[in-house]
Write a protein that holds these residues in place. Structure first.
Motif, PDB file in Angstrom:
ATOM      1  N   GLU A 183      89.086  85.974  71.936  1.00 20.50           N
ATOM      2  CA  GLU A 183      88.160  85.607  73.010  1.00 20.50           C
ATOM      3  C   GLU A 183      87.429  84.307  72.691  1.00 20.50           C
ATOM      4  O   GLU A 183      86.963  84.101  71.581  1.00 20.50           O
ATOM      5  CB  GLU A 183      87.150  86.732  73.274  1.00 20.50           C
ATOM      6  N   HIS A 184      87.376  83.447  73.704  1.00 18.66           N
ATOM      7  CA  HIS A 184      86.614  82.198  73.684  1.00 18.66           C
ATOM      8  C   HIS A 184      85.707  82.219  74.897  1.00 18.66           C
ATOM      9  O   HIS A 184      86.134  82.625  75.974  1.00 18.66           O
ATOM     10  CB  HIS A 184      87.547  80.980  73.790  1.00 18.66           C
ATOM     11  N   GLU A 217      78.060  74.915  72.483  1.00 16.07           N
ATOM     12  CA  GLU A 217      79.436  74.863  72.000  1.00 16.07           C
ATOM     13  C   GLU A 217      80.237  76.058  72.504  1.00 16.07           C
ATOM     14  O   GLU A 217      79.668  77.082  72.889  1.00 16.07           O
ATOM     15  CB  GLU A 217      79.446  74.864  70.465  1.00 16.07           C
ATOM     16  N   THR A 218      81.548  75.944  72.459  1.00 14.23           N
ATOM     17  CA  THR A 218      82.421  77.070  72.776  1.00 14.23           C
ATOM     18  C   THR A 218      82.228  78.136  71.705  1.00 14.23           C
ATOM     19  O   THR A 218      82.183  77.837  70.517  1.00 14.23           O
ATOM     20  CB  THR A 218      83.893  76.626  72.826  1.00 14.23           C
ATOM     21  N   ILE A 219      82.098  79.383  72.151  1.00 13.84           N
ATOM     22  CA  ILE A 219      81.870  80.512  71.255  1.00 13.84           C
ATOM     23  C   ILE A 219      83.207  81.221  71.049  1.00 13.84           C
ATOM     24  O   ILE A 219      83.917  81.509  72.009  1.00 13.84           O
ATOM     25  CB  ILE A 219      80.845  81.481  71.871  1.00 13.84           C
ATOM     26  N   VAL A 220      83.549  81.506  69.812  1.00 13.31           N
ATOM     27  CA  VAL A 220      84.814  82.166  69.485  1.00 13.31           C
ATOM     28  C   VAL A 220      84.517  83.551  68.934  1.00 13.31           C
ATOM     29  O   VAL A 220      83.680  83.711  68.038  1.00 13.31           O
ATOM     30  CB  VAL A 220      85.625  81.331  68.471  1.00 13.31           C
ATOM     31  N   HIS A 280      84.695  83.572  79.948  1.00 13.87           N
ATOM     32  CA  HIS A 280      85.422  83.853  78.710  1.00 13.87           C
ATOM     33  C   HIS A 280      86.780  84.443  79.052  1.00 13.87           C
ATOM     34  O   HIS A 280      87.017  84.847  80.180  1.00 13.87           O
ATOM     35  CB  HIS A 280      84.616  84.768  77.796  1.00 13.87           C
ATOM     36  N   ASN A 281      87.653  84.444  78.069  1.00 16.60           N
ATOM     37  CA  ASN A 281      88.979  85.005  78.293  1.00 16.60           C
ATOM     38  C   ASN A 281      89.045  86.438  77.778  1.00 16.60           C
ATOM     39  O   ASN A 281      88.290  86.831  76.891  1.00 16.60           O
ATOM     40  CB  ASN A 281      90.062  84.139  77.628  1.00 16.60           C
ATOM     41  N   GLN A 337      82.182  80.218  77.084  1.00 16.18           N
ATOM     42  CA  GLN A 337      81.395  78.997  77.262  1.00 16.18           C
ATOM     43  C   GLN A 337      80.355  79.222  78.343  1.00 16.18           C
ATOM     44  O   GLN A 337      80.651  79.802  79.380  1.00 16.18           O
ATOM     45  CB  GLN A 337      82.304  77.835  77.663  1.00 16.18           C
ATOM     46  N   ILE A 388      83.302  89.168  72.096  1.00 17.64           N
ATOM     47  CA  ILE A 388      82.667  87.905  71.732  1.00 17.64           C
ATOM     48  C   ILE A 388      81.167  88.183  71.669  1.00 17.64           C
ATOM     49  O   ILE A 388      80.623  88.870  72.531  1.00 17.64           O
ATOM     50  CB  ILE A 388      83.019  86.804  72.759  1.00 17.64           C
ATOM     51  N   GLU A 406      94.649  82.118  75.010  1.00 15.75           N
ATOM     52  CA  GLU A 406      94.225  82.247  73.614  1.00 15.75           C
ATOM     53  C   GLU A 406      94.348  83.716  73.178  1.00 15.75           C
ATOM     54  O   GLU A 406      94.127  84.625  73.971  1.00 15.75           O
ATOM     55  CB  GLU A 406      92.784  81.768  73.431  1.00 15.75           C
ATOM     56  N   ILE A 419      91.636  78.261  78.063  1.00 13.02           N
ATOM     57  CA  ILE A 419      91.436  79.415  77.171  1.00 13.02           C
ATOM     58  C   ILE A 419      92.211  80.659  77.587  1.00 13.02           C
ATOM     59  O   ILE A 419      92.279  81.624  76.836  1.00 13.02           O
ATOM     60  CB  ILE A 419      89.940  79.786  77.046  1.00 13.02           C
TER      61      ILE A 419
END
Length: 182
Positions: free
Chosen positions: A34-35, A48-51, A73-74, A37, A57, A31, A28
């Motif tokens: 922001e993603h 699940e991965t949160i976007v 997260h990124n 987990q 985020i 990306e 991530i």
């Protein structure tokens, strides 16, 4: 790196959970939005991965799974934590919050062995205000700022905030090689 300790807190070390989390972060880090987990102490995915979007985020609906978890997260813009990141980690009683930037820096705040001392968002904001005030009169911080090294000053601020709220702040750099390169 993280390791689950007897007291139920994450500490520095190397284990299988660390590799699972850093593998996710590798995926991530570049990306554009922001993603995030949640992971358990074994490094297994929780949910699940949160976007989110470019600058944030929303994890407000995940409080039920956040306690004692690691959330990574990124940060596409390449910055340290936001105040909201820290408020969420402490308020949700996370074991650790992490943010990875496109240049491979991983910012981490780990809950201390006695837990988060401060969980109220306003009190955490006050801790940030106090840290900023202290740094304005710190000659080392002022010199770093004049030299253009704002990242070092930000890191000094987050170290002060972590100490005030019962956490530990660290920054590490991950160097990832592209597939096929040795």
């Amino acid at each position: 790196m993280i390791l689950w300790s007897e007291g139920g807190n994450y500490a520095k070390g190397a284990d299988n959970a660390s590799f699972k989390i850093t593998d996710f972060e590798k995926g991530i880090m570049n990306e554009d939005i922001e993603h995030g987990q949640f992971f358990n102490k074994e490094g297994d995915l929780i949910g699940e991965t949160i976007v989110g979007n470019r600058n944030s985020i929303d994890v407000s609906s995940y409080q039920d799974i956040a306690k004692d978890s690691i959330f990574t997260h990124n940060h596409p813009a390449g910055r340290q934590f936001s105040l909201e990141d820290i408020q969420t980690a402490a308020g949700f009683d996370m074991a650790e919050i992490r943010a990875i930037t496109p240049d491979g820096k991983v910012y981490s705040m780990i809950r201390g062995s006695e837990g988060w001392k401060v969980t109220n968002p306003q009190s955490i904001a006050m801790a940030q205000t106090m840290a900023q005030s202290e740094l304005r009169s710190d000659p080392v911080a002022m010199q770093l700022f004049k030299e253009g090294n704002q990242d070092a000053v930000w890191n000094m601020m987050f170290e002060k905030i972590a100490k005030a709220i019962g956490g530990e702040y660290t920054v590490t750099t991950r160097l990832y090689k592209e597939e096929g390169n040795e």
